[in-house]
Design a protein around this motif. Sequence first.
Motif, PDB file in Angstrom:
ATOM      1  N   MET A 238       0.830  -1.202   0.000  1.00  0.00           N
ATOM      2  CA  MET A 238       0.000   0.000   0.000  1.00  0.00           C
ATOM      3  C   MET A 238       0.870   1.259   0.000  1.00  0.00           C
ATOM      4  SD  MET A 238      -2.800  -1.651   0.091  1.00  0.00           S
ATOM      5  CE  MET A 238      -2.002  -3.179  -0.387  1.00  0.00           C
ATOM      6  N   ASP A 239       1.943   1.209   0.767  1.00  0.00           N
ATOM      7  CA  ASP A 239       2.834   2.368   0.851  1.00  0.00           C
ATOM      8  C   ASP A 239       3.540   2.611  -0.483  1.00  0.00           C
ATOM      9  OD1 ASP A 239       3.694   4.490   2.347  1.00  0.00           O
ATOM     10  OD2 ASP A 239       5.254   3.398   3.418  1.00  0.00           O
ATOM     11  N   LEU A 240       3.912   1.536  -1.169  1.00  0.00           N
ATOM     12  CA  LEU A 240       4.525   1.673  -2.485  1.00  0.00           C
ATOM     13  C   LEU A 240       3.531   2.284  -3.467  1.00  0.00           C
ATOM     14  CD1 LEU A 240       6.799   1.187  -4.506  1.00  0.00           C
ATOM     15  CD2 LEU A 240       5.989  -1.174  -4.758  1.00  0.00           C
ATOM     16  N   VAL A 241       2.295   1.799  -3.447  1.00  0.00           N
ATOM     17  CA  VAL A 241       1.261   2.346  -4.336  1.00  0.00           C
ATOM     18  C   VAL A 241       0.992   3.816  -4.009  1.00  0.00           C
ATOM     19  CG1 VAL A 241      -1.182   2.156  -4.972  1.00  0.00           C
ATOM     20  CG2 VAL A 241       0.209   0.097  -4.771  1.00  0.00           C
ATOM     21  N   ARG A 242       0.977   4.140  -2.734  1.00  0.00           N
ATOM     22  CA  ARG A 242       0.777   5.539  -2.321  1.00  0.00           C
ATOM     23  C   ARG A 242       1.889   6.425  -2.872  1.00  0.00           C
ATOM     24  NH1 ARG A 242       3.459   8.746   0.522  1.00  0.00           N
ATOM     25  NH2 ARG A 242       4.867   7.053   1.142  1.00  0.00           N
ATOM     26  N   SER A 243       3.145   5.985  -2.709  1.00  0.00           N
ATOM     27  CA  SER A 243       4.285   6.771  -3.170  1.00  0.00           C
ATOM     28  C   SER A 243       4.254   6.962  -4.685  1.00  0.00           C
ATOM     29  CB  SER A 243       5.585   6.092  -2.747  1.00  0.00           C
ATOM     30  OG  SER A 243       6.701   6.787  -3.240  1.00  0.00           O
ATOM     31  N   LEU A 244       3.985   5.879  -5.418  1.00  0.00           N
ATOM     32  CA  LEU A 244       3.915   5.968  -6.877  1.00  0.00           C
ATOM     33  C   LEU A 244       2.776   6.876  -7.321  1.00  0.00           C
ATOM     34  CD1 LEU A 244       4.558   2.216  -7.803  1.00  0.00           C
ATOM     35  CD2 LEU A 244       6.156   4.123  -8.050  1.00  0.00           C
ATOM     36  N   SER A 245       1.657   6.825  -6.611  1.00  0.00           N
ATOM     37  CA  SER A 245       0.516   7.681  -6.940  1.00  0.00           C
ATOM     38  C   SER A 245       0.857   9.152  -6.741  1.00  0.00           C
ATOM     39  CB  SER A 245      -0.700   7.309  -6.084  1.00  0.00           C
ATOM     40  OG  SER A 245      -1.110   5.987  -6.350  1.00  0.00           O
ATOM     41  N   MET A 246       1.647   9.444  -5.730  1.00  0.00           N
ATOM     42  CA  MET A 246       2.077  10.826  -5.513  1.00  0.00           C
ATOM     43  C   MET A 246       3.071  11.272  -6.589  1.00  0.00           C
ATOM     44  SD  MET A 246       2.358  11.272  -1.369  1.00  0.00           S
ATOM     45  CE  MET A 246       0.862  11.639  -0.418  1.00  0.00           C
ATOM     46  N   ARG A 247       3.965  10.371  -6.974  1.00  0.00           N
ATOM     47  CA  ARG A 247       4.913  10.699  -8.043  1.00  0.00           C
ATOM     48  C   ARG A 247       4.191  11.012  -9.348  1.00  0.00           C
ATOM     49  NH1 ARG A 247       9.662   6.212  -8.423  1.00  0.00           N
ATOM     50  NH2 ARG A 247       9.605   5.523  -6.256  1.00  0.00           N
ATOM     51  N   GLU A 248       3.114  10.271  -9.617  1.00  0.00           N
ATOM     52  CA  GLU A 248       2.365  10.439 -10.855  1.00  0.00           C
ATOM     53  C   GLU A 248       1.344  11.578 -10.774  1.00  0.00           C
ATOM     54  OE1 GLU A 248       2.818   8.730 -13.669  1.00  0.00           O
ATOM     55  OE2 GLU A 248       4.425   7.519 -12.820  1.00  0.00           O
ATOM     56  N   GLY A 249       1.222  12.200  -9.614  1.00  0.00           N
ATOM     57  CA  GLY A 249       0.271  13.292  -9.459  1.00  0.00           C
ATOM     58  C   GLY A 249      -1.163  12.842  -9.274  1.00  0.00           C
TER      59      GLY A 249
ATOM     60  N   ASP B  77      -2.588  -1.003 -12.093  1.00  0.00           N
ATOM     61  CA  ASP B  77      -2.476   0.139 -13.010  1.00  0.00           C
ATOM     62  C   ASP B  77      -1.099   0.785 -12.930  1.00  0.00           C
ATOM     63  OD1 ASP B  77      -5.139  -0.291 -13.679  1.00  0.00           O
ATOM     64  OD2 ASP B  77      -5.874   1.101 -12.155  1.00  0.00           O
ATOM     65  N   LEU B  78      -0.411   0.593 -11.810  1.00  0.00           N
ATOM     66  CA  LEU B  78       0.943   1.123 -11.622  1.00  0.00           C
ATOM     67  C   LEU B  78       2.001   0.040 -11.833  1.00  0.00           C
ATOM     68  CD1 LEU B  78       0.205   3.266  -8.432  1.00  0.00           C
ATOM     69  CD2 LEU B  78       0.580   4.125 -10.752  1.00  0.00           C
ATOM     70  N   GLU B  79       1.570  -1.087 -12.387  1.00  0.00           N
ATOM     71  CA  GLU B  79       2.443  -2.222 -12.680  1.00  0.00           C
ATOM     72  C   GLU B  79       3.129  -2.774 -11.426  1.00  0.00           C
ATOM     73  OE1 GLU B  79       5.053  -0.783 -15.766  1.00  0.00           O
ATOM     74  OE2 GLU B  79       3.630  -1.365 -17.327  1.00  0.00           O
ATOM     75  N   VAL B  80       2.400  -2.785 -10.324  1.00  0.00           N
ATOM     76  CA  VAL B  80       2.873  -3.439  -9.102  1.00  0.00           C
ATOM     77  C   VAL B  80       2.323  -4.867  -9.152  1.00  0.00           C
ATOM     78  CG1 VAL B  80       2.839  -3.436  -6.583  1.00  0.00           C
ATOM     79  CG2 VAL B  80       2.929  -1.269  -7.840  1.00  0.00           C
ATOM     80  N   MET B  81       3.139  -5.777  -9.658  1.00  0.00           N
ATOM     81  CA  MET B  81       2.678  -7.130  -9.959  1.00  0.00           C
ATOM     82  C   MET B  81       3.081  -8.156  -8.903  1.00  0.00           C
ATOM     83  SD  MET B  81       1.183  -6.005 -12.538  1.00  0.00           S
ATOM     84  CE  MET B  81       0.430  -7.440 -13.284  1.00  0.00           C
ATOM     85  N   TYR B  82       3.680  -7.701  -7.810  1.00  0.00           N
ATOM     86  CA  TYR B  82       3.939  -8.568  -6.657  1.00  0.00           C
ATOM     87  C   TYR B  82       3.353  -7.886  -5.434  1.00  0.00           C
ATOM     88  CZ  TYR B  82       7.189 -11.570  -9.214  1.00  0.00           C
ATOM     89  OH  TYR B  82       7.743 -12.460 -10.111  1.00  0.00           O
ATOM     90  N   CYS B  83       2.665  -8.668  -4.628  1.00  0.00           N
ATOM     91  CA  CYS B  83       2.185  -8.136  -3.342  1.00  0.00           C
ATOM     92  C   CYS B  83       2.883  -8.937  -2.251  1.00  0.00           C
ATOM     93  CB  CYS B  83       0.670  -8.235  -3.242  1.00  0.00           C
ATOM     94  SG  CYS B  83       0.033  -7.517  -1.705  1.00  0.00           S
ATOM     95  N   CYS B  84       2.261  -9.998  -1.791  1.00  0.00           N
ATOM     96  CA  CYS B  84       2.891 -10.834  -0.764  1.00  0.00           C
ATOM     97  C   CYS B  84       3.597 -12.025  -1.401  1.00  0.00           C
ATOM     98  CB  CYS B  84       1.846 -11.323   0.235  1.00  0.00           C
ATOM     99  SG  CYS B  84       1.216 -10.019   1.306  1.00  0.00           S
ATOM    100  N   THR B  85       4.826 -12.247  -0.990  1.00  0.00           N
ATOM    101  CA  THR B  85       5.585 -13.413  -1.426  1.00  0.00           C
ATOM    102  C   THR B  85       5.936 -14.245  -0.194  1.00  0.00           C
ATOM    103  OG1 THR B  85       7.492 -11.908  -1.500  1.00  0.00           O
ATOM    104  CG2 THR B  85       6.527 -12.548  -3.590  1.00  0.00           C
ATOM    105  N   LEU B  86       6.298 -15.501  -0.428  1.00  0.00           N
ATOM    106  CA  LEU B  86       6.575 -16.417   0.696  1.00  0.00           C
ATOM    107  C   LEU B  86       8.054 -16.374   1.043  1.00  0.00           C
ATOM    108  CD1 LEU B  86       5.471 -18.592   2.645  1.00  0.00           C
ATOM    109  CD2 LEU B  86       6.121 -20.293   0.922  1.00  0.00           C
TER     110      LEU B  86
END
Length: 309
Positions: free
Chosen positions: A146-157, A209-218
């Motif tokens: 979520m934090d990564l998506v938040r940061s990328l969303s801010m970068r993209e405006g 939509d931000l190409e974050v294709m990994y969430c939780c890994t083992l």
Amino acid sequence: ISRSRVSEILGELEREGLISRVKVGNQYLIKLLDFRGEPPSRLRVFRVGLVWSSEYPFLTIFAKKVKEELNAIIKTVVFTSSIQATKALVLGDLELALTPTITQLHFYSAFKNFRIIGGGAYGGSKVLVKDSASAHTTYSSELSTMDLVRSLSMREGIIPADTLTRYFRSPEEILKAISAEAVKYAVVWHPIYRRLERAGYREVLRSEDLEVMYCCTLAASTAVPEETRRVLSKFYRDTLEEYRKAPERRVDCYYLQVGIPRDVVLDGVREYKVNPVLNKVELRKYAGKIPVEIPSADTVLYEVLETEE
């Protein structure tokens, strides 16, 4: 006998590997385990930490494979945040953890006592906004997907760069903030975003939509022998391949384990996608999106991944 004595006895039986206890709401389901005649001392327990979510119904397949092939039990331990779960892994309280890749990479840089051995689910997270909210804040979970998506969303405006970020440590905390009308933007996962949508929040984008294709890994602790990690990795990959053929079949066992209503877990099955493969090229691209660069991303990925691909 007293309730406290009952609890003590059940705890002893669980430690001996004779029963499992699954918390559902304020109650426990007690299950007698089938050992096929094996002495309890030979039964091994792998504790796997995960974040409260509808993301992991495939764990029921994994648990079955581990029990049948290794005569071992998978015991799930549910946490309210990815930091808590990954911390438990590096401190030796867990053998396995299904936590966000970004969290694992940051923790690995400091501790180096675990390895990523399998992929997992992705998707199931959104940026939402309440247009009528006057608060100038964005709520997210710290050091997570979520934090990564938040940061990328801010970068993209997509989220205004001057919006104040606040981190919540549990689902209850953000729901309380919403009730107090303290949240303009929210970056959350399923099923939390369903609650927000009912409260008048609209979807801005999804993590894909931000190409974050990994969430939780083992990830597996290095306290688990390397050969065992390889076996678990194979079982886990086979699990994900099997799961994505008919994910709805795995809902019933999982919702009892995590205390999420069945219809909510079934809805989550439609929201999450499965990525069984740990691909170094894709993970390098993922690591490059992390706003605070981890020391030598190429080196960390080379050391932390146990994969030939």
